[in-house]
Design a protein around this motif. Sequence first.
Motif, PDB file in Angstrom:
ATOM      1  N   PHE A 133      25.466   5.039  -2.347  1.00 30.85           N
ATOM      2  CA  PHE A 133      26.733   4.949  -3.047  1.00 30.85           C
ATOM      3  C   PHE A 133      26.579   4.410  -4.457  1.00 30.85           C
ATOM      4  O   PHE A 133      27.527   4.438  -5.228  1.00 30.85           O
ATOM      5  N   LEU A 134      25.398   3.870  -4.765  1.00 27.37           N
ATOM      6  CA  LEU A 134      25.176   3.304  -6.090  1.00 27.37           C
ATOM      7  C   LEU A 134      25.213   4.382  -7.170  1.00 27.37           C
ATOM      8  O   LEU A 134      25.954   4.259  -8.147  1.00 27.37           O
ATOM      9  N   ILE A 135      24.444   5.440  -6.985  1.00 26.43           N
ATOM     10  CA  ILE A 135      24.394   6.509  -7.986  1.00 26.43           C
ATOM     11  C   ILE A 135      25.738   7.235  -8.097  1.00 26.43           C
ATOM     12  O   ILE A 135      26.236   7.432  -9.218  1.00 26.43           O
ATOM     13  N   PRO A 136      26.374   7.623  -6.981  1.00 26.66           N
ATOM     14  CA  PRO A 136      27.704   8.245  -7.122  1.00 26.66           C
ATOM     15  C   PRO A 136      28.704   7.317  -7.811  1.00 26.66           C
ATOM     16  O   PRO A 136      29.533   7.772  -8.607  1.00 26.66           O
ATOM     17  N   GLY A 137      28.608   6.018  -7.551  1.00 33.09           N
ATOM     18  CA  GLY A 137      29.496   5.068  -8.210  1.00 33.09           C
ATOM     19  C   GLY A 137      29.271   5.032  -9.708  1.00 33.09           C
ATOM     20  O   GLY A 137      30.226   5.030 -10.495  1.00 33.09           O
ATOM     21  N   LEU A 138      28.010   5.014 -10.102  1.00 32.64           N
ATOM     22  CA  LEU A 138      27.689   5.032 -11.530  1.00 32.64           C
ATOM     23  C   LEU A 138      28.168   6.324 -12.189  1.00 32.64           C
ATOM     24  O   LEU A 138      28.704   6.302 -13.303  1.00 32.64           O
ATOM     25  N   VAL A 139      27.994   7.446 -11.488  1.00 29.53           N
ATOM     26  CA  VAL A 139      28.451   8.736 -12.022  1.00 29.53           C
ATOM     27  C   VAL A 139      29.970   8.731 -12.199  1.00 29.53           C
ATOM     28  O   VAL A 139      30.488   9.175 -13.231  1.00 29.53           O
ATOM     29  N   LEU A 140      30.687   8.197 -11.208  1.00 28.16           N
ATOM     30  CA  LEU A 140      32.144   8.128 -11.319  1.00 28.16           C
ATOM     31  C   LEU A 140      32.570   7.254 -12.495  1.00 28.16           C
ATOM     32  O   LEU A 140      33.496   7.609 -13.243  1.00 28.16           O
ATOM     33  N   ILE A 141      31.906   6.134 -12.686  1.00 26.71           N
ATOM     34  CA  ILE A 141      32.244   5.259 -13.813  1.00 26.71           C
ATOM     35  C   ILE A 141      31.956   5.953 -15.138  1.00 26.71           C
ATOM     36  O   ILE A 141      32.752   5.867 -16.084  1.00 26.71           O
ATOM     37  N   LEU A 142      30.836   6.659 -15.207  1.00 23.76           N
ATOM     38  CA  LEU A 142      30.514   7.397 -16.442  1.00 23.76           C
ATOM     39  C   LEU A 142      31.521   8.507 -16.709  1.00 23.76           C
ATOM     40  O   LEU A 142      31.967   8.693 -17.852  1.00 23.76           O
ATOM     41  N   LEU A 143      31.896   9.244 -15.665  1.00 23.70           N
ATOM     42  CA  LEU A 143      32.906  10.300 -15.841  1.00 23.70           C
ATOM     43  C   LEU A 143      34.253   9.703 -16.244  1.00 23.70           C
ATOM     44  O   LEU A 143      34.939  10.235 -17.121  1.00 23.70           O
ATOM     45  N   GLY A 144      34.616   8.593 -15.605  1.00 23.60           N
ATOM     46  CA  GLY A 144      35.864   7.924 -15.958  1.00 23.60           C
ATOM     47  C   GLY A 144      35.847   7.424 -17.395  1.00 23.60           C
ATOM     48  O   GLY A 144      36.840   7.540 -18.122  1.00 23.60           O
ATOM     49  N   SER A 145      34.719   6.886 -17.813  1.00 29.04           N
ATOM     50  CA  SER A 145      34.591   6.408 -19.190  1.00 29.04           C
ATOM     51  C   SER A 145      34.691   7.564 -20.184  1.00 29.04           C
ATOM     52  O   SER A 145      35.312   7.427 -21.241  1.00 29.04           O
ATOM     53  N   ALA A 146      34.089   8.694 -19.835  1.00 29.98           N
ATOM     54  CA  ALA A 146      34.216   9.882 -20.685  1.00 29.98           C
ATOM     55  C   ALA A 146      35.674  10.336 -20.739  1.00 29.98           C
ATOM     56  O   ALA A 146      36.173  10.729 -21.800  1.00 29.98           O
ATOM     57  N   GLY A 147      36.351  10.252 -19.606  1.00 29.87           N
ATOM     58  CA  GLY A 147      37.773  10.585 -19.574  1.00 29.87           C
ATOM     59  C   GLY A 147      38.575   9.677 -20.484  1.00 29.87           C
ATOM     60  O   GLY A 147      39.470  10.125 -21.206  1.00 29.87           O
ATOM     61  N   TYR A 148      38.254   8.388 -20.462  1.00 32.16           N
ATOM     62  CA  TYR A 148      38.931   7.442 -21.351  1.00 32.16           C
ATOM     63  C   TYR A 148      38.666   7.789 -22.813  1.00 32.16           C
ATOM     64  O   TYR A 148      39.551   7.684 -23.661  1.00 32.16           O
ATOM     65  N   ALA A 149      37.420   8.176 -23.114  1.00 28.51           N
ATOM     66  CA  ALA A 149      37.051   8.479 -24.497  1.00 28.51           C
ATOM     67  C   ALA A 149      37.878   9.629 -25.076  1.00 28.51           C
ATOM     68  O   ALA A 149      38.213   9.618 -26.260  1.00 28.51           O
ATOM     69  N   VAL A 150      38.219  10.599 -24.233  1.00 26.70           N
ATOM     70  CA  VAL A 150      39.010  11.724 -24.738  1.00 26.70           C
ATOM     71  C   VAL A 150      40.508  11.542 -24.526  1.00 26.70           C
ATOM     72  O   VAL A 150      41.322  12.047 -25.297  1.00 26.70           O
ATOM     73  N   ALA A 151      40.897  10.795 -23.489  1.00 25.61           N
ATOM     74  CA  ALA A 151      42.320  10.671 -23.162  1.00 25.61           C
ATOM     75  C   ALA A 151      43.009   9.546 -23.909  1.00 25.61           C
ATOM     76  O   ALA A 151      44.179   9.667 -24.261  1.00 25.61           O
ATOM     77  N   PHE A 152      42.299   8.438 -24.128  1.00 27.27           N
ATOM     78  CA  PHE A 152      42.960   7.298 -24.765  1.00 27.27           C
ATOM     79  C   PHE A 152      43.508   7.675 -26.146  1.00 27.27           C
ATOM     80  O   PHE A 152      44.661   7.367 -26.438  1.00 27.27           O
ATOM     81  N   PRO A 153      42.712   8.348 -26.969  1.00 28.84           N
ATOM     82  CA  PRO A 153      43.288   8.759 -28.264  1.00 28.84           C
ATOM     83  C   PRO A 153      44.121  10.039 -28.170  1.00 28.84           C
ATOM     84  O   PRO A 153      44.705  10.473 -29.157  1.00 28.84           O
ATOM     85  N   GLY A 154      44.171  10.651 -26.996  1.00 32.32           N
ATOM     86  CA  GLY A 154      44.943  11.888 -26.828  1.00 32.32           C
ATOM     87  C   GLY A 154      44.290  13.077 -27.514  1.00 32.32           C
ATOM     88  O   GLY A 154      44.963  13.886 -28.151  1.00 32.32           O
ATOM     89  N   MET A 155      42.985  13.194 -27.359  1.00 31.79           N
ATOM     90  CA  MET A 155      42.237  14.255 -28.035  1.00 31.79           C
ATOM     91  C   MET A 155      42.636  15.637 -27.549  1.00 31.79           C
ATOM     92  O   MET A 155      43.078  15.817 -26.419  1.00 31.79           O
ATOM     93  N   ARG A 156      42.430  16.568 -28.414  1.00 36.67           N
ATOM     94  CA  ARG A 156      42.622  17.969 -28.095  1.00 36.67           C
ATOM     95  C   ARG A 156      41.283  18.654 -28.373  1.00 36.67           C
ATOM     96  O   ARG A 156      40.737  18.545 -29.460  1.00 36.67           O
ATOM     97  N   ILE A 157      40.777  19.348 -27.360  1.00 32.24           N
ATOM     98  CA  ILE A 157      39.542  20.118 -27.515  1.00 32.24           C
ATOM     99  C   ILE A 157      39.908  21.561 -27.247  1.00 32.24           C
ATOM    100  O   ILE A 157      40.218  21.935 -26.110  1.00 32.24           O
ATOM    101  N   GLY A 158      39.888  22.346 -28.297  1.00 35.05           N
ATOM    102  CA  GLY A 158      40.369  23.730 -28.191  1.00 35.05           C
ATOM    103  C   GLY A 158      41.857  23.702 -27.884  1.00 35.05           C
ATOM    104  O   GLY A 158      42.639  23.065 -28.585  1.00 35.05           O
ATOM    105  N   THR A 159      42.228  24.355 -26.822  1.00 34.84           N
ATOM    106  CA  THR A 159      43.646  24.383 -26.436  1.00 34.84           C
ATOM    107  C   THR A 159      43.981  23.328 -25.385  1.00 34.84           C
ATOM    108  O   THR A 159      45.123  23.238 -24.953  1.00 34.84           O
ATOM    109  N   VAL A 160      42.983  22.557 -24.988  1.00 33.17           N
ATOM    110  CA  VAL A 160      43.182  21.566 -23.930  1.00 33.17           C
ATOM    111  C   VAL A 160      43.488  20.206 -24.554  1.00 33.17           C
ATOM    112  O   VAL A 160      42.733  19.704 -25.387  1.00 33.17           O
TER     113      VAL A 160
END
Length: 150
Positions: free
Chosen positions: A1-28
């Motif tokens: 569960f250690l590696i999946p946990g780290l992956v989830l935290i990294l994905l969540g952090s990436a989500g924060y990086a694009v969502a917190f400022p409300g980024m738009r990438i292409g049409t998304v």
Amino acid sequence: FLIPGLVLILLGSAGYAVAFPGMRIGTVRFDLHTLLFASLAIIAGFQAIVFAVLTKVFGMSEGFLPIDRRITRLLEIINLEKGLILAALTTLLGGVLLIIGINQWRTAGFGDLDYRVTMRVVIPGVMFTTIGFQAVLSSFFLSILGVQRQ
């Protein structure tokens, strides 16, 4: 569960990086829903890591698993006091963000809010408060697992 946990935290952090400022990438556009999903990923990742560590420590203390020097070193570095301090700081950060959200509501006369603004503070506030509270409980439990039985 250690590696999946780290992956989830990294994905969540990436989500924060694009969502917190409300980024738009292409049409998304990455906005509040992404921030909420990212918070879920970070909380679940944190829980997975805590579960992995607690399970490993329990297994080692009961003789089910061989002693893992990485876990032993981790326990030498992170004791109850340090865990509680880190947990308190995380909970405090979450609490401050939640108070900011409440203050935004107050300044709006406890009326309608601009959710795109308020939720950018409230969602991380809830996430940090949740992680901090779980870290408090986990620190105590980890400390209990380390107590030598007679």
